[in-house]
Design a protein around this motif. Sequence first.
Motif, PDB file in Angstrom:
ATOM      1  N   GLN A   7       0.820  -1.205   0.000  1.00 49.11           N
ATOM      2  CA  GLN A   7       0.000   0.000   0.000  1.00 49.11           C
ATOM      3  C   GLN A   7       0.858   1.261   0.000  1.00 49.11           C
ATOM      4  O   GLN A   7       0.539   2.255  -0.657  1.00 49.11           O
ATOM      5  CB  GLN A   7      -0.924  -0.010   1.219  1.00 49.11           C
ATOM      6  N   ALA A   8       1.969   1.212   0.726  1.00 50.64           N
ATOM      7  CA  ALA A   8       2.868   2.371   0.750  1.00 50.64           C
ATOM      8  C   ALA A   8       3.486   2.622  -0.619  1.00 50.64           C
ATOM      9  O   ALA A   8       3.591   3.770  -1.068  1.00 50.64           O
ATOM     10  CB  ALA A   8       3.964   2.159   1.798  1.00 50.64           C
ATOM     11  N   SER A  13       2.825   5.930  -2.820  1.00 48.08           N
ATOM     12  CA  SER A  13       3.957   6.738  -3.281  1.00 48.08           C
ATOM     13  C   SER A  13       3.940   6.891  -4.804  1.00 48.08           C
ATOM     14  O   SER A  13       4.218   7.974  -5.335  1.00 48.08           O
ATOM     15  CB  SER A  13       5.272   6.090  -2.836  1.00 48.08           C
TER      16      SER A  13
END
Length: 291
Positions: free
Chosen positions: A6-7, A11
């Motif tokens: 998810q990060a 990003s």
Amino acid sequence: MAAAAQALSGSGLLLAAAALALLAVAIGTDSWYETDARRHRERCRGFGHKRNDPPGSMSAPSSHLPLRARPPRALLPGRPPAPAPAAAAAALDSHCGRRFNSTVSGLWRRCHRAGYEPDSEELIRKGVIQRCTAVKYHYTSSSLPRNLPINITNTIRQDEWHALHLRRMTAGFIGMAVSIILFGWIIGVLGCCKQQELMQYVAGLLFLMGGTCCIISLCTCVAGINFELSRYPRYVYGLPEDISHGYGWSMFCAWGGLGLTLLAGFLCTLAPSLNTSRASVQKPRQENGAV
């Protein structure tokens, strides 16, 4: 690992949004290519030559503006080449016979640079000339220089079509790049909201595709500028050596948007491979025909 995925997806979407902003700034501004003719004008003023171009004209190697210049004496047919000092004086005389102004050029307009030339600024304030002229994306014979031999005229006409094709490719591909990146960003946001790995992967592929279109556009733009600087005849389309010229900050914004787009595509295509939150379901194995 799901949090890491998810990060990475978040990003990538942030980088894609920043890339869209940089590309929008580049498309909407006029500082793709800049020229500074102040040193040349000072040199010609010291040379004491009176220019014969209309006031405020922006002579430069660009196919959408007419250039009025007489060839140097050494290049005229039927005349012997001049000696070295005389040839240099003739070249300076031919360049000073044209009015070069400091300009900035973009995809849509070509403008006088503000504050660089007081005489041009005065004419702009009086309304005699316009600060900006539109870049033409259609062929017109009015941009061809007059009173040239037929073979040179045919060469210039072919070069006009080639330069026009390069300008159309530059504008078309960067427009495609922005559209594809925007569509990929929407798909990526929906994929993050619904936690759909396939949508995030498709968004990454779209970012890479948009980056490819952006590469084609920028490389075509650079090729078009180099082509304009090397057009024949040089005494009509060439720039004097004492005129500084180069790429402006709008071009660097476009290259920055390209880099962010490719990085966003890499992150969004990598994110689904790290997401292991979904449990794998194995089918029970049947042995000896037993149910």
